[in-house]
Design an enzyme around this catalytic site. Structure first.
Site, mmCIF file in Angstrom:
data_model
loop_
_atom_site.group_PDB
_atom_site.id
_atom_site.type_symbol
_atom_site.label_atom_id
_atom_site.label_comp_id
_atom_site.label_asym_id
_atom_site.label_seq_id
_atom_site.Cartn_x
_atom_site.Cartn_y
_atom_site.Cartn_z
ATOM 1 N N LYS A 1 -21.532 -17.674 42.815
ATOM 2 C CA LYS A 1 -21.638 -19.070 43.255
ATOM 3 C C LYS A 1 -20.386 -19.815 42.800
ATOM 4 O O LYS A 1 -20.248 -20.182 41.636
ATOM 5 C CB LYS A 1 -22.885 -19.752 42.691
ATOM 6 C CG LYS A 1 -23.011 -21.221 43.125
ATOM 7 C CD LYS A 1 -24.270 -21.856 42.560
ATOM 8 C CE LYS A 1 -24.377 -23.321 42.999
ATOM 9 N NZ LYS A 1 -23.374 -24.194 42.375
ATOM 10 N N SER B 1 -22.610 -19.652 38.708
ATOM 11 C CA SER B 1 -21.975 -20.957 38.586
ATOM 12 C C SER B 1 -21.233 -21.109 37.256
ATOM 13 O O SER B 1 -20.259 -20.411 37.015
ATOM 14 C CB SER B 1 -23.040 -22.043 38.766
ATOM 15 O OG SER B 1 -22.463 -23.316 38.902
ATOM 16 N N ASP C 1 -10.118 -13.551 32.732
ATOM 17 C CA ASP C 1 -8.771 -13.813 33.256
ATOM 18 C C ASP C 1 -7.731 -13.894 32.142
ATOM 19 O O ASP C 1 -6.571 -13.497 32.327
ATOM 20 C CB ASP C 1 -8.756 -15.107 34.062
ATOM 21 C CG ASP C 1 -9.268 -14.912 35.482
ATOM 22 O OD1 ASP C 1 -9.569 -13.764 35.854
ATOM 23 O OD2 ASP C 1 -9.379 -15.915 36.221
#
Length: 552
Positions: free
Chosen positions: A319, A294, A305
């Protein structure tokens, strides 16, 4: 006699009548279906409570039915009755009124596993290994963890009396503690793990997590840290906004952090870095594990990223679902999945597709063939549908069967408790060593202890025997099987020596915890922790670090 119907039956009663709801395209028809099925359920519930052969507890019956219905959606959509609201609030805020200790079962007894430094249990001298016999005069041996937790928790400044049995003490004794407002730290530890390398352990994302990380980074930089290791291993996640704010510490203001997309308009949100970053250039590594989930995955994924950190460890949990709490009647609440989240590359890292199930109702993982490739800022390929893949995978070493058995039977824990009673002091955690002579004492101590285990080779022989019996070839190969079984039968004395490196590390960590609590268990692991060692290696090699991040 009270009796509660099985979950399967209740799921059928409560959820089975609503299956048609999702086939209606006309809003009027759908509304009629909702009203109709609610009326059917109310009538059914009344009839079951009236006519079922045994006495039925309406509250229990309804709770089982609701849980079964919600479990058919996903594991994160939950009903929270009024009497569990405090526990839910503790999970999201990290705050509660209590004694500040982790208590759990060891060898069948309710035992202090970790007193948190600076809180009542620690200040009043409770130790790891202390057995709690009574709370306010109430025997607790037959009570479950939830009941014990309720007895220990309460309003700050109220008293609670414990009856304690301690190793080495002749008789149990009583101690009275004054409960305090307990705040569980999101950052239980930070410190230097090298001349220029700072380390931050982030274990939760409750209220204030970003503030704690910011302060830890600032303090470490004052201590000389020019590189950072952020440890998110086994972090289950928490508040989305804390993940956004932590990522914001290391990426430019205005950068996209995460977006959420759901059915309702208010579920579609875009979160940006709103503040000036703390440091845009300090080299970073992020440690992750299969239980990082999460919010932890958001932080790791965002920094990956933007090619801002090298992610090290194992593939994360996967998740990518967002939950929102909705108020219900009688002070209860519904925690419901309202959206999926997407990190800056555009990928969603949700691993399990709960919307498509097989004929048995089981949800499966997103197939590799359906995973989509995305690109990081520097053009490195990353994929959706299955957690965050580390930039540098570190293979997890499994414990030997004998080490697992010693842990499971409580012998490592018990020996550390006895060791602590015999040794008032030990060396600092980072330099503590468990000597050869001490290990020999431990082996001697084990002589009359009950434990056993099965090796993988022994399991394979048993499987081979079962297959042979199934295929009716057992008699022909029985002599060979008996010979193999004899040849590869485990020997405790031999295994205690062959696997002593594993066992000694377990003993060291458990013993150090008795003297230096949480901080000690973390510090002593640095020299042998494979992910920390890899992180330090990567940070010590600027060219390799840049290559991992796709920099030219």
């Amino acid at each position: 006699m009270k009796k509660v119907l099985s979950r399967a039956v209740i799921a059928t009663l409560l959820f089975g009548t609503t299956l048609g709801l999702f086939s209606y395209s006309d809003p009027g028809e759908r509304y009629f279906a909702i009203v109709k099925n609610l009326d059917i359920f109310a009538s059914l519930f009344k009839e079951v409570n009236t006519y079922y052969v045994d006495e039925v507890n309406p509250n229990d019956l309804m709770k089982v039915g609701i849980d079964a219905m919600l479990n058919s959606l996903d594991p994160y959509t939950n009903y929270i009755p009024e009497d569990q609201i405090e526990d839910f609030r503790t999970m999201t805020t990290g705050e509660y009124g209590g004694i500040g200790a982790l208590v759990g079962k060891r060898n069948g007894y309710n035992t202090v596993l970790m007193p948190y430094e600076g809180y009542p249990a620690h200040k009043e001298g409770l130790r790891i290994g202390d057995v709690i016999l009574k709370i306010d005069g109430i025997e607790i041996n037959q009570k479950d963890n939830e009941d014990i937790s309720k007895l220990l928790k309460g309003q700050a400044n109220t008293k609670v009396a414990l009856t304690i049995k301690r190793y080495g003490a002749k008789e149990p004794f009583d101690v009275t503690l004054v409960r305090e407002h307990i705040t569980v730290n999101n950052v239980p530890y930070y410190g230097m793990v090298g001349d220029e390398v700072g380390y931050i352990k982030l274990s939760d994302f409750t209220t204030g997590a970003s503030r704690e990380v910011r302060q830890a980074v600032m303090n470490l930089k004052q201590e000389g840290a020019k590189k950072l290791v952020i440890d998110l291993r086994d972090n289950p996640g928490g508040l989305l906004i804390e993940a956004v704010n932590i990522a914001n510490l290391f990426i430019p203001k205005g950068s996209e952090v995460v977006s959420t997309k759901g059915k309702m308009r208010e579920s579609n949100q875009m979160y940006h870095a709103l503040d000036q970053p703390l440091d845009l250039t300090i080299p970073l590594t992020v440690l992750v594990s299969s239980r990082s989930a999460s919010a932890a995955e958001i932080v790791a994924g965002v920094l990956q990223d933007y090619d801002r950190a090298v992610v090290i460890g194992s593939k994360t949990f996967g998740k990518g679902l967002v939950q929102t709490t909705r108020p219900l009647s009688y002070n209860s609440q519904l925690k419901v999945t309202t959206a999926k989240y997407y990190i800056p590359s555009g990928r969603c890292i949700q691993a399990i597709d709960y919307s498509h199930r097989d004929f048995e109702g089981n949800a499966g993982k997103v197939a590799d063939s359906l995973k989509i490739k995305f690109l990081t800022k520097n053009g490195r390929p990353v994929y959706d549908g299955g957690g965050i893949d580390p930039d540098l995978a570190v293979e997890q070493e499994s414990l030997s069967p004998i080490a697992v058995s010693l842990l499971a039977n409580g012998h490592i824990f018990d020996y550390a408790t006895e060791y602590h009673a015999r040794h008032p002091k030990i060396a600092p955690a980072a330099s503590y060593q468990f000597t050869d002579a001490e290990y020999a004492e431990f082996v001697k101590w084990l002589a009359n202890k009950d434990y056993d285990y099965t090796t993988q080779v022994e399991e394979s022989i048993e499987e081979l025997e079962a297959a042979a019996k199934h295929e009716k070839s057992f008699n022909s190969i029985k002599p060979q099987l008996d010979a193999l079984r004899k040849q590869f039968a485990h020997d405790k004395s031999r295994d205690l020596q062959e696997y002593q490196t594993d066992i000694r590390e377990l003993l060291k960590r458990e013993i150090v915890s008795r003297y230096y609590l949480q901080n000690g268990t973390i510090e002593i692991s640095f020299n042998t922790d494979p992910e920390v060692k890899k992180a330090k290696e990567v940070l010590a090699a600027p060219q390799q670090y840049s290559q991992f991040l796709g920099r030219k």
